[in-house]
Enzyme design. Structure first.
Site, PDB file in Angstrom:
ATOM      1  CB  CYS A 270      -0.901   0.010   1.231  1.00  0.00           C
ATOM      2  SG  CYS A 270      -1.683  -1.526   1.489  1.00  0.00           S
TER       3      CYS A 270
HETATM    4  N1  SAJ Z   1       6.869   2.320   8.505  1.00  0.00           N
HETATM    5  C1  SAJ Z   1       7.966   3.065   8.904  1.00  0.00           C
HETATM    6  N2  SAJ Z   1       7.809   4.011   9.864  1.00  0.00           N
HETATM    7  C2  SAJ Z   1       6.575   4.260  10.434  1.00  0.00           C
HETATM    8  C3  SAJ Z   1       5.467   3.492  10.009  1.00  0.00           C
HETATM    9  C4  SAJ Z   1       5.625   2.528   9.051  1.00  0.00           C
HETATM   10  O1  SAJ Z   1       9.083   2.868   8.415  1.00  0.00           O
HETATM   11  O2  SAJ Z   1       6.491   5.128  11.300  1.00  0.00           O
HETATM   12  C5  SAJ Z   1       7.025   1.316   7.450  1.00  0.00           C
HETATM   13  C6  SAJ Z   1       6.647  -0.070   7.909  1.00  0.00           C
HETATM   14  O3  SAJ Z   1       7.774  -0.732   8.461  1.00  0.00           O
HETATM   15  C7  SAJ Z   1       6.177  -0.730   6.611  1.00  0.00           C
HETATM   16  C8  SAJ Z   1       5.594   0.436   5.816  1.00  0.00           C
HETATM   17  O4  SAJ Z   1       6.119   1.628   6.404  1.00  0.00           O
HETATM   18  O5  SAJ Z   1       7.293  -1.245   5.915  1.00  0.00           O
HETATM   19  C9  SAJ Z   1       4.065   0.485   5.820  1.00  0.00           C
HETATM   20  O6  SAJ Z   1       3.670   0.402   7.144  1.00  0.00           O
HETATM   21  P1  SAJ Z   1       2.153   0.750   7.624  1.00  0.00           P
HETATM   22  O7  SAJ Z   1       2.208   0.871   9.100  1.00  0.00           O
HETATM   23  O8  SAJ Z   1       1.600   1.893   6.890  1.00  0.00           O
HETATM   24  O9  SAJ Z   1       1.337  -0.566   7.347  1.00  0.00           O
HETATM   25  P2  SAJ Z   1       0.603  -1.258   6.127  1.00  0.00           P
HETATM   26  O10 SAJ Z   1       1.144  -0.803   4.820  1.00  0.00           O
HETATM   27  O11 SAJ Z   1       0.551  -2.702   6.416  1.00  0.00           O
HETATM   28  O12 SAJ Z   1      -0.907  -0.815   6.255  1.00  0.00           O
HETATM   29  C10 SAJ Z   1      -1.276   0.427   5.910  1.00  0.00           C
HETATM   30  C11 SAJ Z   1      -2.273   0.830   6.985  1.00  0.00           C
HETATM   31  N3  SAJ Z   1      -1.510   1.132   8.190  1.00  0.00           N
HETATM   32  C12 SAJ Z   1      -1.832   2.002   9.153  1.00  0.00           C
HETATM   33  O13 SAJ Z   1      -2.749   2.761   9.032  1.00  0.00           O
HETATM   34  C13 SAJ Z   1      -1.025   1.961  10.403  1.00  0.00           C
HETATM   35  C14 SAJ Z   1      -3.048   1.871   6.404  1.00  0.00           C
HETATM   36  O14 SAJ Z   1      -2.194   2.900   6.007  1.00  0.00           O
HETATM   37  C15 SAJ Z   1      -3.886   1.307   5.282  1.00  0.00           C
HETATM   38  O15 SAJ Z   1      -5.140   0.919   5.799  1.00  0.00           O
HETATM   39  C16 SAJ Z   1      -3.259   0.100   4.658  1.00  0.00           C
HETATM   40  O16 SAJ Z   1      -1.884   0.346   4.630  1.00  0.00           O
HETATM   41  C17 SAJ Z   1      -3.835  -0.086   3.272  1.00  0.00           C
HETATM   42  O17 SAJ Z   1      -4.307  -1.187   3.003  1.00  0.00           O
HETATM   43  O18 SAJ Z   1      -3.859   0.885   2.530  1.00  0.00           O
END
Ligand code: SAJ
Length: 433
Positions: A270
């Protein structure tokens, strides 16, 4: 019964196309709410597993699937002709990027074509997949309106973006507010009514485009802010400042701040992907989404930064990457899940192999991993393995790894999640728990 009565009384038959980490949880919730639910997927293995009452999505307990199958509320099929029996059809198919970062909406198109072939008169079609603003009206609508059908007369069409956060135990489909919209007043009412049967709160927007853009804003917000802290991590590294301490300290501000944490890069299907759906569409309007492009550049560079940090660590022992044994800790794209799609660990391993390193990994959630034409298996984590490695790089900080052991035994550590330092370093700023 009218469609409204069928939905209101849960007598509507609901089809869910695409049984992945979005579609399967939706199918389960719809079936749990009492609707007769039929999942559609062209993946024979997934269909078979669901009909056997098994789950391949971590957040969905197999027991729930088994019960719903036994109750006759949930079933899966590869036969799309059963769409003609559905009163409501939700499209939950993947929207990846093509080789040059352009949107690949082929799954949306083929799902729409299947629906068009078997569309039941008067049914409600809802697109859930994350996509660029305009997809519902410019791509799905024309396909459904072929052979003389008319939206609002022969079918209803809505858009309702998914908000699944894999591994999040606190926020589920039921307690996460659902943004929806549709073409026309009646379709809006039907879409709102449908989701109000499974979600505590439903917010209806003026148009599908607004709902499509809402989802992209949510994910671009994350992508840009993660890029911001990633860039500051590189700067703080040069300035001898602990970025993790700074983020924790900034988090004490009770208003106007939301912490994001630097890391090895962006993983998942995503956050690294969705923003480029908007930058693609923006070009049609002679518009360059500079924040998205810049964030993409910074996040894409992070695996290279990690490799430079590993090289720096080895240098302390007068070693080079070439020929060194490097242990990668955590290859899933984020903590406490097993999904490795777009994981930065894959790029990091690729780069290390190219430099001649002997790479191995440990990830309690990921038994095996393929990087290019090389197959890896997660290896046991113990003192001998750590002592034998020239450098241990923490890429994903799963909660069930014993970092005390890593800190005690590894010759060198590159900690991209600050999990060792956090555990071992009292932050100089007192009062932060
Ligand atoms: N990450 C960082 N630093 C942060 C947060 C995340 O480096 O502070 C990295 C994570 O390690 C990962 C990536 O970013 O590699 C994405 O992480 P994420 O927490 O956004 O998680 P996803 O992609 O599994 O899910 C996200 C959902 N997450 C949250 O809202 C916390 C949301 O954005 C969406 O509902 C989902 O993608 C989607 O399906 O679109």
């Amino acid at each position: 019964m009218t469609l409204k009565e069928k939905i209101g009384s849960k007598n509507a038959k609901v089809g869910i196309i695409g049984l992945g980490y979005v579609g399967l949880p939706l199918a389960v919730e719809v079936a749990k709410a009492g609707f007769q639910t039929l999942g559609f997927d062209h993946n024979e293995e997934k269909v078979g597993l669901i009909n056997k009452g098994e789950s391949y999505v971590e957040d969905i307990d197999a027991q729930i699937i088994k019960e719903l199958i036994e109750k006759g509320k949930l079933k899966a099929t590869e036969d799309f002709s059963f769409i003609e029996e559905q009163d409501v059809v939700c499209i939950c198919v993947p929207t990846p990027l093509g080789p040059s970062q352009e949107p690949d909406i082929s799954a949306i198109i083929s799902a729409s074509e299947q629906i068009s072939k078997h569309l039941r008169n008067g049914s409600l079609i809802i697109l859930e997949s994350t996509t660029y603003p305009g997809t519902t009206e410019e791509v799905v609508l024309p396909i459904l309106q072929n052979n003389g059908r008319k939206v609002e007369e022969n079918f209803f069409l809505g858009y309702a973006p998914e908000r699944v956060d894999p591994g999040n135990k606190k926020y589920t489909l039921g307690n996460t507010p659902k943004v929806v919209s549709a073409i026309g007043g009646e379709a809006k009412e039907l879409t709102k009514l449908f989701y109000s049967q499974i979600c505590a709160r439903v917010i209806c927007l003026s148009s599908p485009k607004a709902a499509e853009m809402t989802k992209l804003l949510e994910n671009i917000f994350r992508c840009v802010n993660i890029a911001l802290v990633n860039e500051l991590m590189v700067l703080c590294d040069r300035m001898g400042i602990n970025i993790w301490e700074v983020v924790e300290a900034a988090s004490t501000k009770p208003f106007g701040f939301m912490p994001f944490y630097p890391g090895p890069g962006l993983g998942g299907h995503c956050i690294p992907v969705d923003p480029f759906y908007l930058s693609y569409k923006a070009r049609e309007y002679d518009f360059h989404t500079e924040f998205i492009e810049l964030a993409g550049k910074i996040n894409e560079n992070m695996p290279y930064y990690v490799v430079s940090k590993i090289s720096e660590a080895l240098n302390k022992d007068k070693k080079s990457i070439n020929g060194s044994k490097i242990l990668i800790l955590g290859v899933a794209y984020k903590r406490d899940i097993s999904d490795t799609r777009e994981s930065p660990a894959i790029k990091i391993i690729e780069l290390l192999l190219k430099e001649g390193a002997a790479v191995s990994y440990h990830d309690p959630y990921v038994e095996e991993l393929r990087v290019g034409n090389k197959a890896f298996r997660s290896q046991l984590l113990n003192e001998d393995v750590l002592r034998a490695s020239d450098c241990a790089a923490i890429i994903t900080d799963h909660s069930n790894v014993v970092y005390e052991q890593v800190a005690a035994c590894a010759q060198q550590i590159v900690d991209m999640r600050n999990v060792v330092r956090l555990r071992y370093q009292v932050l100089e700023t007192p009062g932060i728990d």
